[in-house]
Design a protein around this motif. Structure first.
Motif, PDB file in Angstrom:
ATOM      1  N   ARG A 244       0.487  -1.163   0.307  1.00 20.32           N
ATOM      2  CA  ARG A 244      -0.311   0.627   0.167  1.00 20.32           C
ATOM      3  C   ARG A 244       0.658   0.874  -0.008  1.00 20.32           C
ATOM      4  O   ARG A 244       0.467   2.264   0.630  1.00 20.32           O
ATOM      5  CB  ARG A 244      -1.348   0.128   1.166  1.00 20.32           C
ATOM      6  CG  ARG A 244      -2.069  -1.332   0.953  1.00 20.32           C
ATOM      7  CD  ARG A 244      -3.189  -1.284   2.339  1.00 20.32           C
ATOM      8  NE  ARG A 244      -3.902  -2.005   1.790  1.00 20.32           N
ATOM      9  CZ  ARG A 244      -4.867  -2.430   2.378  1.00 20.32           C
ATOM     10  NH1 ARG A 244      -5.500  -1.476   4.058  1.00 20.32           N
ATOM     11  NH2 ARG A 244      -5.829  -3.262   2.309  1.00 20.32           N
ATOM     12  N   VAL A 245       1.522   1.386  -0.421  1.00 16.75           N
ATOM     13  CA  VAL A 245       2.359   2.359  -1.406  1.00 16.75           C
ATOM     14  C   VAL A 245       2.167   3.518  -1.629  1.00 16.75           C
ATOM     15  O   VAL A 245       1.585   2.841  -3.197  1.00 16.75           O
ATOM     16  CB  VAL A 245       4.182   2.213  -1.747  1.00 16.75           C
ATOM     17  CG1 VAL A 245       5.096   3.133  -1.462  1.00 16.75           C
ATOM     18  CG2 VAL A 245       5.089   1.481  -0.734  1.00 16.75           C
ATOM     19  N   GLU A 246       2.075   4.201  -2.079  1.00 16.93           N
ATOM     20  CA  GLU A 246       1.321   5.361  -2.979  1.00 16.93           C
ATOM     21  C   GLU A 246       2.204   5.425  -4.195  1.00 16.93           C
ATOM     22  O   GLU A 246       3.093   5.157  -3.998  1.00 16.93           O
ATOM     23  CB  GLU A 246       1.610   6.732  -2.388  1.00 16.93           C
ATOM     24  CG  GLU A 246       0.349   7.619  -0.790  1.00 16.93           C
ATOM     25  CD  GLU A 246       0.813   8.953  -0.882  1.00 16.93           C
ATOM     26  OE1 GLU A 246       1.197   9.275  -1.340  1.00 16.93           O
ATOM     27  OE2 GLU A 246       0.896   9.121   0.151  1.00 16.93           O
ATOM     28  N   ASP A 247       1.604   5.625  -5.401  1.00 16.46           N
ATOM     29  CA  ASP A 247       1.809   5.063  -6.545  1.00 16.46           C
ATOM     30  C   ASP A 247       3.399   5.739  -6.700  1.00 16.46           C
ATOM     31  O   ASP A 247       4.560   5.967  -7.613  1.00 16.46           O
ATOM     32  CB  ASP A 247       0.406   5.219  -7.354  1.00 16.46           C
ATOM     33  CG  ASP A 247       0.354   4.092  -7.535  1.00 16.46           C
ATOM     34  OD1 ASP A 247       0.160   3.094  -6.712  1.00 16.46           O
ATOM     35  OD2 ASP A 247      -1.259   4.052  -8.507  1.00 16.46           O
ATOM     36  N   SER A 248       3.222   7.662  -6.222  1.00 15.57           N
ATOM     37  CA  SER A 248       4.249   8.955  -6.737  1.00 15.57           C
ATOM     38  C   SER A 248       5.643   7.946  -5.462  1.00 15.57           C
ATOM     39  O   SER A 248       6.200   8.919  -6.060  1.00 15.57           O
ATOM     40  CB  SER A 248       3.557  10.081  -6.037  1.00 15.57           C
ATOM     41  OG  SER A 248       3.225  10.229  -5.324  1.00 15.57           O
ATOM     42  N   LEU A 249       5.547   8.056  -5.022  1.00 14.06           N
ATOM     43  CA  LEU A 249       6.011   7.341  -3.996  1.00 14.06           C
ATOM     44  C   LEU A 249       7.205   5.430  -3.744  1.00 14.06           C
ATOM     45  O   LEU A 249       8.108   4.974  -2.702  1.00 14.06           O
ATOM     46  CB  LEU A 249       6.275   7.040  -2.698  1.00 14.06           C
ATOM     47  CG  LEU A 249       5.537   8.947  -2.244  1.00 14.06           C
ATOM     48  CD1 LEU A 249       5.176   8.658  -0.247  1.00 14.06           C
ATOM     49  CD2 LEU A 249       6.384  10.093  -1.910  1.00 14.06           C
ATOM     50  N   ILE A 250       6.717   4.738  -4.879  1.00 17.35           N
ATOM     51  CA  ILE A 250       6.875   3.331  -4.859  1.00 17.35           C
ATOM     52  C   ILE A 250       8.834   3.486  -5.758  1.00 17.35           C
ATOM     53  O   ILE A 250       9.114   2.175  -4.312  1.00 17.35           O
ATOM     54  CB  ILE A 250       6.665   2.960  -5.865  1.00 17.35           C
ATOM     55  CG1 ILE A 250       4.879   2.475  -6.192  1.00 17.35           C
ATOM     56  CG2 ILE A 250       7.198   1.757  -6.965  1.00 17.35           C
ATOM     57  CD1 ILE A 250       3.762   1.846  -6.905  1.00 17.35           C
ATOM     58  N   PHE A 251       9.081   4.631  -6.159  1.00 17.16           N
ATOM     59  CA  PHE A 251      10.142   4.531  -5.955  1.00 17.16           C
ATOM     60  C   PHE A 251      11.163   6.140  -5.879  1.00 17.16           C
ATOM     61  O   PHE A 251      11.879   6.420  -6.098  1.00 17.16           O
ATOM     62  CB  PHE A 251      10.665   5.044  -8.619  1.00 17.16           C
ATOM     63  CG  PHE A 251      10.474   3.214  -8.964  1.00 17.16           C
ATOM     64  CD1 PHE A 251      10.880   2.313  -8.749  1.00 17.16           C
ATOM     65  CD2 PHE A 251       8.986   3.365  -9.541  1.00 17.16           C
ATOM     66  CE1 PHE A 251      10.056   1.324  -9.672  1.00 17.16           C
ATOM     67  CE2 PHE A 251       8.754   2.600 -10.536  1.00 17.16           C
ATOM     68  CZ  PHE A 251       9.337   1.404 -10.166  1.00 17.16           C
ATOM     69  N   GLY A 252      10.500   5.781  -4.665  1.00 14.58           N
ATOM     70  CA  GLY A 252      11.218   7.354  -4.101  1.00 14.58           C
ATOM     71  C   GLY A 252      10.157   8.939  -4.074  1.00 14.58           C
ATOM     72  O   GLY A 252       9.888   8.825  -5.590  1.00 14.58           O
ATOM     73  N   TYR A 253      11.357   9.391  -3.335  1.00 16.00           N
ATOM     74  CA  TYR A 253      10.898  10.801  -3.469  1.00 16.00           C
ATOM     75  C   TYR A 253      11.270  10.892  -5.458  1.00 16.00           C
ATOM     76  O   TYR A 253      12.366  10.760  -5.277  1.00 16.00           O
ATOM     77  CB  TYR A 253      11.540  11.883  -3.200  1.00 16.00           C
ATOM     78  CG  TYR A 253      10.997  13.483  -2.664  1.00 16.00           C
ATOM     79  CD1 TYR A 253       9.932  13.903  -2.654  1.00 16.00           C
ATOM     80  CD2 TYR A 253      11.944  14.091  -3.783  1.00 16.00           C
ATOM     81  CE1 TYR A 253       9.725  15.086  -2.864  1.00 16.00           C
ATOM     82  CE2 TYR A 253      11.882  15.744  -3.685  1.00 16.00           C
ATOM     83  CZ  TYR A 253      10.046  16.232  -3.440  1.00 16.00           C
ATOM     84  OH  TYR A 253      10.133  17.419  -4.029  1.00 16.00           O
ATOM     85  N   LYS A 254      10.099  11.539  -5.965  1.00 17.05           N
ATOM     86  CA  LYS A 254      10.441  12.340  -7.021  1.00 17.05           C
ATOM     87  C   LYS A 254      10.963  11.063  -7.845  1.00 17.05           C
ATOM     88  O   LYS A 254      11.712  11.419  -9.169  1.00 17.05           O
ATOM     89  CB  LYS A 254      10.682  13.471  -7.888  1.00 17.05           C
ATOM     90  CG  LYS A 254       9.638  14.434  -6.998  1.00 17.05           C
ATOM     91  CD  LYS A 254      10.401  16.021  -7.822  1.00 17.05           C
ATOM     92  CE  LYS A 254       9.607  16.981  -6.612  1.00 17.05           C
ATOM     93  NZ  LYS A 254       9.733  18.104  -7.110  1.00 17.05           N
ATOM     94  N   ASP A 255      10.846  10.399  -7.973  1.00  9.68           N
ATOM     95  CA  ASP A 255      11.225   8.855  -8.983  1.00  9.68           C
ATOM     96  C   ASP A 255      12.820   8.979  -8.432  1.00  9.68           C
ATOM     97  O   ASP A 255      13.433   8.284  -9.562  1.00  9.68           O
ATOM     98  CB  ASP A 255      10.937   8.575 -10.066  1.00  9.68           C
ATOM     99  CG  ASP A 255       9.420   8.064 -10.383  1.00  9.68           C
ATOM    100  OD1 ASP A 255       8.894   7.701  -9.506  1.00  9.68           O
ATOM    101  OD2 ASP A 255       8.920   8.907 -11.379  1.00  9.68           O
TER     102      ASP A 255
END
Length: 287
Positions: A244-255
């Motif tokens: 349940r990690v937010e989609d925008s944070l899956i790869f860390g801050y700003k991908d």
């Protein structure tokens, strides 16, 4: 590389880390973290862990001293102990303020480290924005210490707050401001040096895109085909969604997509798959 060979290399690397960096297992729970993954995902787990970077407190302290020494050579080039003391007495140290009036946690920690490691007097530490502006506009060098720069967004906020804190502020005063984190991503370095040309930005090390799981030549996926890399990325997304990690944070801050942690904590550029602690998931390191 098959799972057995990768695990052998991983075991050797972890044992080397423990012996050379004196890692506290509670801070770097690689066994518990690996056990999160079912057998069909062990290959992903081994690859992520093998290329993960952990920086112990002892290494952090050593890097911080090296950062200050490098600055002394650039600014003063001391050739004796007395000249080194002249350099230290001629500068002040401060953390980076973020989010309103709060110091960043790492900035506060690092100012304390500098004071302790260099045995500084209290007056060498700057406690507020107004004082920073007064000093740099009077021609005194102020060194901002921190652990990590990701995109440079926090520094943008800091400069804006600096500008608004004191009527004496002039852009030319920034020539006396030095930002010296231990690490910066290549993206953060580019952003800060292009947006804040008056500031001396002097990270000890610059992290290239190769250290991101999303990098074209990522160290995490060496030896894999393009299709193989895409499969591993998809697996990270699927696991992160299950957590349940937010989609925008899956790869860390700003991908930013990093596998990085200091002993005192992991930056938000680090993948949550390494730091997540909810439910039955065992984190590799604390967030």
């Amino acid at each position: 590389m098959n799972n057995h060979k990768l695990k052998q290399k991983l075991d050797f690397r972890v044992e080397s880390l423990i012996s050379t960096q004196n890692i506290i297992i509670q801070k770097y729970n690689y066994v518990g973290w690996l056990n999160n993954f079912p057998s069909e995902l062990k290959s992903l787990a081994y690859r992520l862990l093998y290329s993960f970077t952990y920086i112990s407190e002892a290494m952090t302290d050593s890097m911080l001293i090296n950062t200050i020494q490098n600055l002394s050579c650039d600014l003063h080039n001391p050739s004796s102990l007395s000249e080194w003391k002249d350099f230290i007495n001629g500068v002040a140290f401060a953390p980076v303020r973020t989010n309103g009036l709060n110091f960043s946690d790492s900035g506060n920690l690092f100012v304390g480290k500098v004071k302790k490691l260099l045995q500084l007097d209290e007056e060498c530490i700057i406690g507020n924005l107004d004082e920073i502006v007064n000093l740099i506009c009077d021609g005194k060098k102020v060194i901002l210490v921190d652990d990590f720069v990701g995109t440079g967004d926090q520094f943008d906020q800091f400069i804006l707050m600096l500008k608004e804190s004191n009527g004496s502020y002039k852009k030319s005063c920034l020539e006396n401001l030095i930002y010296a984190p231990l690490l910066s991503t290549a993206r953060g370095y580019k952003n800060i040096t292009s947006m804040h040309t008056q500031v001396k930005f002097s990270p000890l090390h610059i992290i290239s895109e190769d250290y991101s799981v999303l990098g074209e030549n990522s160290i995490f996926w060496r030896g894999l085909t393009k299709e193989g890399r895409a499969e591993k990325i998809t697996q990270i997304v699927e696991i992160s969604k299950q957590l349940r990690v937010e989609d925008s944070l899956i790869f860390g801050y700003k991908d930013l997509g990093l596998g990085l942690s200091f002993q005192h904590g992991a930056p938000d550029a680090t993948l949550p798959i390494f730091t997540h602690s909810a439910g039955n998931w065992v984190p590799l390191v604390g967030g």
